[in-house]
Write a protein that holds these residues in place. Structure first.
Motif, PDB file in Angstrom:
ATOM      1  N   PRO A 540       0.814  -1.225   0.000  1.00  0.00           N
ATOM      2  CA  PRO A 540       0.000   0.000   0.000  1.00  0.00           C
ATOM      3  C   PRO A 540       0.844   1.271   0.000  1.00  0.00           C
ATOM      4  N   ALA A 541       1.916   1.271   0.797  1.00  0.00           N
ATOM      5  CA  ALA A 541       2.758   2.469   0.847  1.00  0.00           C
ATOM      6  C   ALA A 541       3.379   2.764  -0.506  1.00  0.00           C
ATOM      7  N   THR A 542       3.720   1.724  -1.255  1.00  0.00           N
ATOM      8  CA  THR A 542       4.338   1.934  -2.563  1.00  0.00           C
ATOM      9  C   THR A 542       3.408   2.685  -3.496  1.00  0.00           C
ATOM     10  N   PHE A 543       2.154   2.231  -3.586  1.00  0.00           N
ATOM     11  CA  PHE A 543       1.229   2.869  -4.523  1.00  0.00           C
ATOM     12  C   PHE A 543       0.829   4.265  -4.049  1.00  0.00           C
ATOM     13  N   LEU A 568      11.281  18.564 -13.471  1.00  0.00           N
ATOM     14  CA  LEU A 568      10.148  18.053 -12.699  1.00  0.00           C
ATOM     15  C   LEU A 568       9.270  17.130 -13.544  1.00  0.00           C
ATOM     16  N   ALA A 569       9.042  17.505 -14.790  1.00  0.00           N
ATOM     17  CA  ALA A 569       8.214  16.665 -15.658  1.00  0.00           C
ATOM     18  C   ALA A 569       8.886  15.318 -15.923  1.00  0.00           C
ATOM     19  N   CYS A 570      10.187  15.326 -16.152  1.00  0.00           N
ATOM     20  CA  CYS A 570      10.900  14.061 -16.379  1.00  0.00           C
ATOM     21  C   CYS A 570      10.879  13.185 -15.131  1.00  0.00           C
ATOM     22  N   THR A 571      11.025  13.806 -13.966  1.00  0.00           N
ATOM     23  CA  THR A 571      10.969  13.029 -12.729  1.00  0.00           C
ATOM     24  C   THR A 571       9.581  12.426 -12.527  1.00  0.00           C
ATOM     25  N   ALA A 572       8.541  13.194 -12.828  1.00  0.00           N
ATOM     26  CA  ALA A 572       7.185  12.648 -12.736  1.00  0.00           C
ATOM     27  C   ALA A 572       7.001  11.479 -13.703  1.00  0.00           C
ATOM     28  N   THR A 573       7.552  11.595 -14.892  1.00  0.00           N
ATOM     29  CA  THR A 573       7.474  10.491 -15.854  1.00  0.00           C
ATOM     30  C   THR A 573       8.194   9.252 -15.337  1.00  0.00           C
ATOM     31  N   PHE A 574       9.348   9.453 -14.745  1.00  0.00           N
ATOM     32  CA  PHE A 574      10.098   8.318 -14.191  1.00  0.00           C
ATOM     33  C   PHE A 574       9.284   7.598 -13.119  1.00  0.00           C
ATOM     34  N   TYR A 575       8.720   8.362 -12.174  1.00  0.00           N
ATOM     35  CA  TYR A 575       7.922   7.719 -11.128  1.00  0.00           C
ATOM     36  C   TYR A 575       6.655   7.087 -11.695  1.00  0.00           C
ATOM     37  N   ALA A 576       6.129   7.646 -12.782  1.00  0.00           N
ATOM     38  CA  ALA A 576       4.978   7.004 -13.425  1.00  0.00           C
ATOM     39  C   ALA A 576       5.362   5.645 -13.991  1.00  0.00           C
ATOM     40  N   ALA A 577       6.554   5.545 -14.578  1.00  0.00           N
ATOM     41  CA  ALA A 577       7.019   4.250 -15.079  1.00  0.00           C
ATOM     42  C   ALA A 577       7.202   3.257 -13.938  1.00  0.00           C
ATOM     43  N   VAL A 578       7.764   3.731 -12.809  1.00  0.00           N
ATOM     44  CA  VAL A 578       7.913   2.848 -11.645  1.00  0.00           C
ATOM     45  C   VAL A 578       6.555   2.414 -11.127  1.00  0.00           C
ATOM     46  N   GLY A 581       5.242  -0.305 -13.357  1.00  0.00           N
ATOM     47  CA  GLY A 581       5.890  -1.572 -13.040  1.00  0.00           C
ATOM     48  C   GLY A 581       5.383  -2.169 -11.742  1.00  0.00           C
ATOM     49  N   ALA A 582       5.139  -1.316 -10.723  1.00  0.00           N
ATOM     50  CA  ALA A 582       4.595  -1.820  -9.463  1.00  0.00           C
ATOM     51  C   ALA A 582       3.188  -2.373  -9.650  1.00  0.00           C
ATOM     52  N   GLY A 583       2.411  -1.724 -10.502  1.00  0.00           N
ATOM     53  CA  GLY A 583       1.078  -2.246 -10.775  1.00  0.00           C
ATOM     54  C   GLY A 583       1.116  -3.608 -11.442  1.00  0.00           C
ATOM     55  N   ALA A 584       2.028  -3.797 -12.389  1.00  0.00           N
ATOM     56  CA  ALA A 584       2.159  -5.104 -13.037  1.00  0.00           C
ATOM     57  C   ALA A 584       2.596  -6.164 -12.041  1.00  0.00           C
ATOM     58  N   ALA A 585       3.520  -5.780 -11.122  1.00  0.00           N
ATOM     59  CA  ALA A 585       3.954  -6.748 -10.119  1.00  0.00           C
ATOM     60  C   ALA A 585       2.831  -7.079  -9.143  1.00  0.00           C
ATOM     61  N   ALA A 586       2.009  -6.102  -8.804  1.00  0.00           N
ATOM     62  CA  ALA A 586       0.896  -6.360  -7.893  1.00  0.00           C
ATOM     63  C   ALA A 586      -0.140  -7.291  -8.513  1.00  0.00           C
ATOM     64  N   LEU A 598       4.406  -1.460 -19.181  1.00  0.00           N
ATOM     65  CA  LEU A 598       5.342  -0.338 -19.212  1.00  0.00           C
ATOM     66  C   LEU A 598       5.195   0.500 -20.468  1.00  0.00           C
ATOM     67  N   LEU A 599       4.717  -0.108 -21.548  1.00  0.00           N
ATOM     68  CA  LEU A 599       4.577   0.647 -22.798  1.00  0.00           C
ATOM     69  C   LEU A 599       3.517   1.729 -22.714  1.00  0.00           C
ATOM     70  N   THR A 600       2.681   1.686 -21.685  1.00  0.00           N
ATOM     71  CA  THR A 600       1.704   2.766 -21.536  1.00  0.00           C
ATOM     72  C   THR A 600       2.392   4.110 -21.253  1.00  0.00           C
ATOM     73  N   VAL A 601       3.566   4.053 -20.654  1.00  0.00           N
ATOM     74  CA  VAL A 601       4.269   5.300 -20.333  1.00  0.00           C
ATOM     75  C   VAL A 601       4.768   5.998 -21.592  1.00  0.00           C
ATOM     76  N   PRO A 602       5.524   5.318 -22.504  1.00  0.00           N
ATOM     77  CA  PRO A 602       5.914   6.023 -23.741  1.00  0.00           C
ATOM     78  C   PRO A 602       4.739   6.425 -24.599  1.00  0.00           C
ATOM     79  N   ALA A 603       3.665   5.628 -24.570  1.00  0.00           N
ATOM     80  CA  ALA A 603       2.479   6.022 -25.341  1.00  0.00           C
ATOM     81  C   ALA A 603       1.879   7.313 -24.774  1.00  0.00           C
ATOM     82  N   ALA A 604       1.781   7.390 -23.433  1.00  0.00           N
ATOM     83  CA  ALA A 604       1.224   8.599 -22.826  1.00  0.00           C
ATOM     84  C   ALA A 604       2.124   9.810 -23.069  1.00  0.00           C
TER      85      ALA A 604
END
Length: 833
Positions: A540-543, A568-578, A581-586, A598-604
């Motif tokens: 829960p803390a991760t999400f 800031l935008a690049c950092t937000a993108t990085f955490y979105a990718a993480v 990945g956490a959602g796929a692992a969950a 993960l491909l949803t991130v480059p598409a977005a």
């Protein structure tokens, strides 16, 4: 009342005075040149050159030494030899004479050596008098030694040495004052004066002072010599001696203060250090030496802080020294002489820096400790480092950081009231009233950026900016250590770290001061990494943390501009990718399925880039999203069909990006590569033995599109128009041909490659010529490889080296021609499109 002339009249007066000064300067320079020529020795006439030589006169040989240098060398050697002779007489021949003869000889020689400089100085022989005077000083030392050996043999050596050095210092100083033209006696007296008190302290005499006090009193006498004597040589020697003896006293006092067990034991070193600080302050006040006042400040902090150290628990000693430095820093607001303030402020700053260094390890541990969760993600651990220490032991570190932050905040708000003041003749600061400026001053001139006041203001602005940045950083560091110090649970620690991170990020976007904004941004980004790692201990803390970070950074990027917005935008993108990945692992997805998530991130990011268009932050965000696609490729490599799908989806994203004109040159090629690679991987995954059935339709369609592209844009490159289509069939067919044992596929591939090569040569298209030519060469090599192997096996072993040698000789013989041909081929290829 003074009448100020008009500007034009005053300017004419200044010009007239400047011309007079230039004329006087020219006269003085001419006189100086004449004097130099008169003092230079005339060169003797040279003998006439021999007959037949080309030089009418022989140039005089340059002098290797100057007359004063020769004189000084001879006098030095003479004095040294006489001193050696006197020492040899005293130590070796002393026993051959009676007591009366010994005393008479040595005393007479000493009196003669000390009295001779008087006569020599009257005759103007100052250098000779200096040498003889040095000899006399050496003889007085020998007199003292002889007196101890003959008259007082049972006297304690240290005690007698102390008395003798005091007597020698008195005699030499009196001798130097009586003959002020001699430069050696007074500095020698200063050197001799360093010995009496320390030697006395080393004796077993009950009345002798401790060694540290002896050194301090000697240093005080040296300071008095510096302050109340005129000769520069004496001042230099006294300064050096004061630094040596005073440094020994301070070092001894600091060591004893650090090893004291209670306040009573620390009181003695504290008094010593305080007296040393008073002496140093006096010297700094009279000489304007900032480093001396800094030493005084450090001595005060060490003395008082040593007493405080004995009264508090062990972990609180650093905070005690820091509070003493804070009190010392308050001296800036006291009526002390201004020349003392920079050194005292520097000493206080040094103590603050040392305290900060002592507290930073705990901050680093609090920030880097959550990295241990990478070895046990979602294992339910705390994620905090276990220091096996109580809160009382760890509490001084954040308090130290908060104290430093408070002091820096005060410094950031401090402004020097005397920024528009200048030092007067007495060394103090006094205002410059405009009415007091007369025609002989420049007070009526406009103040320039290079004026002393402007320089002081600029220096103060830099100090205040650094103080603001330091205050923000240290306050944040103190806040970061709270969970470690308090020993809170994981949920509370995550919540606290997240609140601190969001606070500094908000500060970076709201404050108008650029230095504070940048500092807060760096702290916020560093804290975001730490809290993200800390959150990996539970699902829960991760999400929650990753979602909050993505939203906060995205909103913060909307409130900023320039490089900060892109970061800031690049950092937000990085955490979105993480987060993806956490959602796929969950969800329990395998690695190759997580790659699709993960491909949803480059598409977005591609869609966001299309919305932002030419915004400065668009390209960095798209590149960060593309990096997520690069992570998806190795995740999908374990399953070939999924890898082909991932490559195809990457091609779709790249093709959609290529619709935009500013992204077309890169995204278009990337899309072609992804589509072709996806086709090859898909064919290999399906165990297709005849890839041409699948690739030829694609090639035909791609070549048709290429023809249309070239008709619409004749300047388009052949690689863009025809390269992807040709590669879609030629490369898979070549791979299949290398594994095919039959002759039909290689033959058809060779014929097709030959046809395309001829077409490329006819149409002068580089892509057709190079790509099909390479395929043709590799296909022919595949067909000839078995026969080449058979021929090589049948030949003698000596024949291949011989053939290689002949080949090298032939290549070497025609090297120039081959280079010319290769150059022509390269030029012809470059002219193709």
């Amino acid at each position: 009342m003074e009448n100020v002339p008009p500007p034009a009249e005053e300017l004419a007066t200044l010009d007239r005075e400047l011309r007079q000064l230039e004329a006087r300067r020219a006269q003085l320079l001419a006189r100086r040149a004449w004097l130099l020529a008169a003092l230079r020795p005339a060169a003797p006439f040279a003998a006439p050159p021999p007959a037949g030589s080309g030089r009418p006169f022989a140039a005089p040989a340059p002098a290797e030494t100057s007359p004063p240098g020769v004189q000084n060398l001879l006098l030095t050697l003479g004095g040294l030899l006489l001193a050696i002779a006197a020492i040899a007489f005293t130590l070796v021949s002393w026993g051959e004479m009676g007591i009366g003869g010994r005393s008479a000889v040595l005393g007479a020689v000493t009196v003669a050596a000390l009295g001779t400089p008087v006569v020599l100085l009257r005759k103007g022989l100052s250098a000779t008098a200096e040498s003889v005077g040095v000899l006399g000083l050496v003889l007085t030392v020998l007199d003292a030694y002889a007196l101890h050996r003959v008259g007082l043999p049972e006297t304690d050596g240290l005690g007698y040495s102390a008395l003798a050095s005091a007597a020698l210092a008195t005699v030499w100083s009196s001798y130097g004052l009586a003959l002020p033209r001699l430069r050696t006696p007074l500095p020698a007296a200063v050197v001799a004066a360093q010995l009496p008190l320390p030697l006395w302290a080393l004796t077993a005499d009950a009345a002798a002072p401790p060694i540290e006090w002896a050194l301090l009193l000697t240093a005080a006498l040296d300071v008095a010599v510096v302050l109340w004597t005129r000769p520069a040589a004496v001042k230099v020697v006294a300064w050096t001696a004061a630094a040596t003896t005073g440094g020994g006293a301070l070092l001894t006092g600091v060591l004893r203060s650090l090893t004291a067990d209670d306040a009573a034991a620390a009181a003695g070193p504290a008094v010593l250090l305080t007296v040393a600080a008073a002496v140093a302050l006096l010297a700094a006040w009279r000489t304007s030496a900032a480093w001396v006042s800094a030493v005084a400040g450090l001595a005060l902090v060490a003395g008082v802080g040593g007493v405080v150290r004995t009264a508090v628990p062990g972990g609180w000693a650093v905070l005690g020294y820091l509070l003493c430095a804070v009190v010392l820093l308050g001296a800036v607001r006291t009526p002390l002489p201004r020349r003392l303030l920079p050194g005292l402020a520097g000493a206080a700053a040094a103590v603050h820096a040392a305290a900060l260094l002592a507290a930073l390890p705990l901050t680093a541990l609090a920030l880097a400790g959550p990295a241990t969760t990478l070895t046990g993600i979602w294992s339910g651990g705390s994620g905090l480092p276990d220091l096996n220490a109580t809160t009382t032991t760890l509490l001084p570190a954040p308090l130290t950081l908060l104290t430093v932050a408070a002091v820096l905040a005060v410094v950031a708000r401090y402004r020097d009231d005397a920024s528009d003041r200048r030092p007067d003749e007495a060394g103090q600061d006094s205002p410059v009233p405009p009415a007091a400026a007369g025609p002989g001053t420049a007070a009526w001139l406009p103040r320039t950026p290079w004026s002393p006041a402007a320089v002081r203001r600029a220096h103060g602005d830099r100090i205040r900016a650094a103080a603001r940045c330091g205050a923000v950083a240290t306050a944040w560091a103190a806040a970061v250590t709270v969970p470690v110090v308090s020993g809170t649970g994981h949920s509370a620690a995550v919540a606290w770290q997240l609140i601190v991170t969001l606070g500094v990020l908000a500060l970076s976007t709201t404050v108008r001061l650029r230095d504070v904004s940048v500092t807060a941004l760096v702290c916020g980004l560093g804290g975001s990494v730490s809290v993200a790692l800390l959150s990996l201990a539970t699902r829960p803390a991760t999400f929650v943390v990753l979602g909050v970070l993505v939203g906060t950074l995205a909103l913060a990027s909307l409130r900023t501009k320039g490089p900060v917005q892109a970061l800031l935008a690049c950092t937000a993108t990085f955490y979105a990718a993480v987060l993806a990945g956490a959602g796929a692992a969950a969800l329990g997805l395998p690695a190759h399925h997580a790659a699709l998530v993960l491909l949803t991130v480059p598409a977005a990011t591609a869609v966001l880039g299309a919305v932002l268009r030419r915004h400065p932050a668009a390209l960095p965000v798209e590149i960060t999203g593309a990096a997520a696609a690069l992570v998806a490729l190795p995740l999908a490599s374990g399953d070939a069909p999924t890898l082909a799908l991932v490559l195809a989806l990457c091609g779709v994203v790249a093709a959609g990006t290529a619709v935009r004109e500013e992204r077309r040159p890169v995204a278009g090629h990337l899309a072609a590569v992804c589509f072709v690679a996806a086709t090859w991987v898909r064919l290999a995954a399906s165990d297709v033995t005849s890839p041409e059935a699948y690739t030829l339709p694609v090639t035909a369609a791609a070549l048709a599109l290429g023809v249309l592209r070239r008709r619409k844009d004749p300047q388009a490159s052949s690689w863009t128009a025809y390269g992807p289509g040709l590669a879609a069939t030629l490369v898979p067919s070549l791979v299949a041909a290398w594994g095919d044992e039959h002759w039909l596929r290689p033959l058809l591939l060779g014929l097709a490659a030959l046809a395309v090569t001829l077409a490329g040569a006819r149409l002068k298209l580089q892509a057709l010529l190079v790509l099909s030519g390479a395929v043709l060469a590799l296909d022919a090599l595949h067909e000839l490889a078995p026969y080449v192997a058979q021929v090589v096996g049948a030949l003698p072993r000596w024949l291949p080296p011989a053939l290689v040698g002949l080949l090298l000789l032939g290549v070497g013989a025609t090297y120039e021609q081959r280079l010319r041909d290769a150059r022509r081929l390269r030029e012809s290829l470059s002219r193709m499109r």
